[in-house]
Motif scaffolding. Structure first.
Motif, PDB file in Angstrom:
ATOM      1  N   UNK A   1     -13.637   7.725   8.629  1.00 27.22           N
ATOM      2  CA  UNK A   1     -12.733   8.481   7.752  1.00 27.22           C
ATOM      3  C   UNK A   1     -11.313   7.924   7.757  1.00 27.22           C
ATOM      4  N   UNK A   2     -10.763   7.730   8.923  1.00 28.16           N
ATOM      5  CA  UNK A   2      -9.435   7.129   9.059  1.00 28.16           C
ATOM      6  C   UNK A   2      -9.534   6.055  10.130  1.00 28.16           C
TER       7      UNK A   2
ATOM      8  N   UNK B   1       0.817  -1.205   0.000  1.00 28.15           N
ATOM      9  CA  UNK B   1       0.000   0.000   0.000  1.00 28.15           C
ATOM     10  C   UNK B   1       0.844   1.245   0.000  1.00 28.15           C
ATOM     11  N   UNK B   2       0.207   2.386  -0.243  1.00 27.26           N
ATOM     12  CA  UNK B   2       0.931   3.659  -0.322  1.00 27.26           C
ATOM     13  C   UNK B   2       0.925   4.420   1.004  1.00 27.26           C
ATOM     14  N   UNK B   3       0.378   3.800   2.052  1.00 30.44           N
ATOM     15  CA  UNK B   3       0.341   4.476   3.350  1.00 30.44           C
ATOM     16  C   UNK B   3       1.253   3.855   4.382  1.00 30.44           C
ATOM     17  N   UNK B   4       2.193   2.999   3.934  1.00 31.06           N
ATOM     18  CA  UNK B   4       3.095   2.317   4.863  1.00 31.06           C
ATOM     19  C   UNK B   4       4.277   3.211   5.205  1.00 31.06           C
TER      20      UNK B   4
ATOM     21  N   UNK C   1      -0.723  11.095   5.458  1.00 31.03           N
ATOM     22  CA  UNK C   1      -1.306  11.701   4.248  1.00 31.03           C
ATOM     23  C   UNK C   1      -2.769  11.320   4.022  1.00 31.03           C
ATOM     24  N   UNK C   2      -3.443  12.095   3.173  1.00 27.27           N
ATOM     25  CA  UNK C   2      -4.826  11.820   2.781  1.00 27.27           C
ATOM     26  C   UNK C   2      -4.885  10.654   1.798  1.00 27.27           C
ATOM     27  N   UNK C   3      -5.989   9.937   1.847  1.00 24.27           N
ATOM     28  CA  UNK C   3      -6.335   8.924   0.841  1.00 24.27           C
ATOM     29  C   UNK C   3      -5.197   7.918   0.623  1.00 24.27           C
ATOM     30  N   UNK C   4      -4.806   7.287   1.718  1.00 22.78           N
ATOM     31  CA  UNK C   4      -3.784   6.244   1.637  1.00 22.78           C
ATOM     32  C   UNK C   4      -4.279   5.004   2.361  1.00 22.78           C
ATOM     33  N   UNK C   5      -3.610   3.906   2.106  1.00 28.18           N
ATOM     34  CA  UNK C   5      -3.902   2.673   2.833  1.00 28.18           C
ATOM     35  C   UNK C   5      -2.631   1.843   2.928  1.00 28.18           C
TER      36      UNK C   5
ATOM     37  N   UNK D   1      -4.708  -0.237   7.680  1.00 30.14           N
ATOM     38  CA  UNK D   1      -4.814   1.196   7.971  1.00 30.14           C
ATOM     39  C   UNK D   1      -5.286   1.901   6.708  1.00 30.14           C
ATOM     40  N   UNK D   2      -6.269   2.802   6.871  1.00 28.34           N
ATOM     41  CA  UNK D   2      -6.679   3.609   5.716  1.00 28.34           C
ATOM     42  C   UNK D   2      -7.049   5.006   6.162  1.00 28.34           C
ATOM     43  N   UNK D   3      -6.951   5.958   5.237  1.00 24.41           N
ATOM     44  CA  UNK D   3      -7.289   7.349   5.539  1.00 24.41           C
ATOM     45  C   UNK D   3      -8.064   7.947   4.374  1.00 24.41           C
TER      46      UNK D   3
END
Length: 363
Positions: A63-64, A4-7, A29-33, A102-104
């Motif tokens: 949302x997150x 994922x791009x939120x690690x 950051x916004x819109x990551x997981x 995890x997601x945002x």
């Protein structure tokens, strides 16, 4: 495994590890997981420690969020965010596999998350220091298990291996600095909480720089072998003979000869030290300990302020007979380890051998 791009900073090993959201402890950051899949050895179960869960609050954490799932039992934990935090800092599962998700979405604030885990074979984490009995009436030893990957975790340490660490230091990060565990492996740590001191001096050791810190009521003292300090714990080995690939015969400005011979390599030597002949490639210094000894680390220092020379990095080899040499490869065992040396000619730098070396000769 993580995807994922939120690690953020992630270090996963079979028995322990650390994971965090991107930019932690800065705003995630916004819109990551990010999805982490934790897999422990069969027959063990995972223990997860919530070091920090700071996700912007929303109804039902829509949302997150942080969500944990145990696919073996079908159990889910969460979702968690700032207004719905875990009920306890330690989650004990009955499974060897856990998925962490995890997601945002859009948000304005939040540090994100920091978790660590260990297996049932090695209970304990970065955060055990918060749960030991505070302010014991007597000097008291305790033992914790530190996961792998503590070196890069957020937080400061004050002090050094010889004097101990300010008790506000990140415990397992300080253990790496002290050389009692390898960052790549983690491991069991034995330490005592003792009376604080007036000033904690900064030091560079095992790839970490500690800070200079002021008075504290308590301090953390790490012990390699036993809990109460004794000569067996922190023994300085005697070198019975020095040898080197070459040494420098310098003629100074007054025409006097100065020999930078191998015998001058002892740490306590005043004045100039050992130096190889200028231009020499693959120079080495050899220490003869007289008999086979258990060597747990090495301290290096530059020559002196007057002679501003120092070694910035080095390899280590060992031998039991002086003929057959084995390069030191550290805990990974894959490549010859390069030790970080000195950045100036005054300070001492300590590097630990984890695992220790059993040898008579060290190069």
């Amino acid at each position: 495994v993580s995807a994922g791009n939120g690690c953020g900073h992630t270090l996963l090993t079979p028995h322990s590890g650390t994971l965090s959201s991107k930019n932690y402890p800065g705003t995630y950051p916004n819109h990551t997981m990010c999805c982490w899949r934790l897999q422990a050895p069969p027959g063990t179960s995972l223990l997860l420690a919530f070091g920090d869960v700071d996700l912007e609050p929303s109804e039902h954490c829509a949302h997150s969020s942080l969500l944990l799932a145990d696919p073996q039992t079908g159990t889910a934990y969460g979702p968690y965010c700032r207004n719905s935090v875990p009920s306890a800092p330690l989650l004990v599962t009955n499974s060897s596999t856990v998925t962490v998700l995890f997601n945002s979405t859009s948000h304005h604030s939040g540090r994100g998350l920091l978790l660590s885990y260990a297996t049932s074979q090695h209970p304990g984490t970065h955060y055990t220091q918060e749960h030991v009995s505070p302010d014991p009436p007597l000097t008291m030893c305790f033992s914790v298990y530190c996961p792998a990957g503590c070196k890069d975790i957020h937080g400061d340490i004050w002090g050094n291996p010889s004097q101990g660490y300010r008790d506000t230091s990140v415990l397992c990060k300080a253990a790496v600095h002290a050389g009692v565990i390898a960052d790549e492996l983690g491991g069991q740590v034995t330490l005592s909480r003792e009376k604080g001191i007036t000033l904690y001096e900064s030091a560079f050791a095992n790839g970490l720089r500690s800070k200079r810190g002021s008075l504290s009521e308590k301090r953390l003292v790490f012990h390699k072998v036993c809990c109460l300090l004794s000569p067996a714990c922190d023994d300085v080995l005697e070198v019975v003979a020095f040898n080197a690939s070459s040494w420098w015969h310098e003629v100074d400005v007054l025409g006097q000869d100065r020999a930078w011979v191998a015998e001058r390599a002892a740490l306590s030597t005043a004045g100039h030290s050992w130096a190889a002949e200028p231009g020499t490639e693959a120079a080495w210094l050899e220490l003869d300990l007289g008999t086979r000894r258990n060597v747990t680390g090495i301290i290096t220092k530059g020559s002196s302020e007057q002679h501003n020379y120092y070694v910035t990095s080095y390899h280590v080899s060992s031998s039991r007979d002086g003929k057959n040499w084995r390069p030191y490869r550290g805990s990974s065992g894959q490549e010859d380890k390069v030790f970080e040396g000195n950045a100036d000619s005054q300070g001492e730098v300590f590097n630990a051998f984890i695992p220790p070396v059993v040898a008579r000769y060290i190069r």
